[in-house]
Scaffold this motif. Structure first.
Motif: not given
Length: 318
Positions: A34-50
């Motif tokens: 299983a994989t998921y690809e996303f943008t750097p912008e999405q990565a920053v926001n996902a890391a903050t939420i986590t």
């Protein structure tokens, strides 16, 4: 004019780590492909939420619910528009008491407000994800959250550190901030809460970094996540993960959370290299993967022991 437009597009893509497609990727730690690809912008926001969820000492399931909700509501983008007066990552509405527009547009604040609502849902960890999310969001499309659960699960496992060396980003680090280790420390304090990161050697009672843009009442009282020190080169932050002698697995999860957080923020914070548990990720590396460091005692080292879980080193570009 057409050529100039194409050139400008390619420059933006290169700087953001976009290249020919999404700049970041998370893979399953279970070996199921299983994989998921996303943008750097999405990565920053996902890391903050986590990070906000971790600071509130919430379980991984809570983070999964929050990430799936943000994927549906905003595609993990901090947008300043939406249905009626909806704004931000979770499309929260000022008119419905979620906060001022300025507050809602702060990812840390908006994540805090979502988790506050989620914690009020009895037994939310046992509910179907779409039911738990809907109890908070009161959406007109309550079943829409379900389709994001697989991707949110992968992201949560990596960004909480429970899945080791599974998040990578490609491309060179961006230039939106100065190459400064202090900027990395400030961002860590912002996302995890001022009380969760402390300078090496400091007493717990004197741990507060400069306050985050949005105060986080619950996270401010959380136990320190790691000791932090800026190396003499001014480019490297060394995080000594705090753990009891018998808490190796917890220490490993904390270390990988910090390491994955750094990779997710590489473009935003001009991070060039991240090292932890005998592995290293380098921005712009040939394969964009975590490679085993020379001299590592175990190529399969996942940081789930106290010996391996000592330090996370985050180095900014020159």
């Amino acid at each position: 004019m057409v050529l100039l437009g194409v050139a400008g597009y390619l420059v933006v893509q290169y700087d953001s780590g976009g290249g020919s497609g999404p700049g970041c990727r998370v893979v399953s730690g279970k070996g199921d492909g299983a994989t998921y690809e996303f943008t750097p912008e999405q990565a920053v926001n996902a890391a903050t939420i986590t990070a906000v969820g971790t600071a509130r000492e919430l379980p991984e399931r809570a983070v999964t619910i929050a990430l799936a909700t943000a994927l549906q509501e905003s595609a993990l983008r901090n947008i300043d528009y939406g249905d009626r007066d909806s704004l931000g990552l979770f499309q929260q509405r000022p008119s419905q008491g979620w906060g001022t527009p300025e507050e809602i547009m702060d990812p840390v604040y908006s994540a805090e407000k979502f988790y506050e609502g989620l914690e009020k849902v009895p037994g939310y960890t046992r509910l179907p994800l779409t039911v738990a999310a809907q109890r908070v969001q009161l959406s007109g499309f309550p079943q829409a959250y379900a389709k994001h659960e697989p991707d949110a699960t992968l992201l949560a496992a990596a960004l909480t550190g429970h899945s080791a060396a599974t998040l990578t980003c490609k491309g060179r680090p961006g230039t939106t901030r100065a190459a400064d280790a202090e900027a990395v420390r400030a961002a860590l304090a912002r996302d995890f809460g001022g009380g969760t990161l402390k300078p090496a050697g400091a007493e717990v009672s004197d741990t507060a970094d400069p306050p985050a843009p949005s105060p986080s009442p619950s996270s401010a009282a959380a136990a320190p996540l790691a000791d932090a020190d800026v190396d003499s080169d001014g480019r490297t932050v060394t995080l000594s993960v705090r753990a009891d002698a018998d808490a190796g697995q917890k220490a490993g999860a904390q270390g990988w959370q910090l390491a994955h957080w750094a990779v997710a923020n590489a473009s935003e914070l001009h991070i060039e290299r991240v090292a932890y548990a005998g592995r290293e990720w380098t921005a712009g590396g040939a394969d964009n993967q975590w490679r085993v460091l020379d001299g590592s005692t175990d190529g399969k080292n996942d940081g789930k022991n106290t010996e391996a879980a000592g330090e996370v080193r985050i180095t900014t570009a020159r």
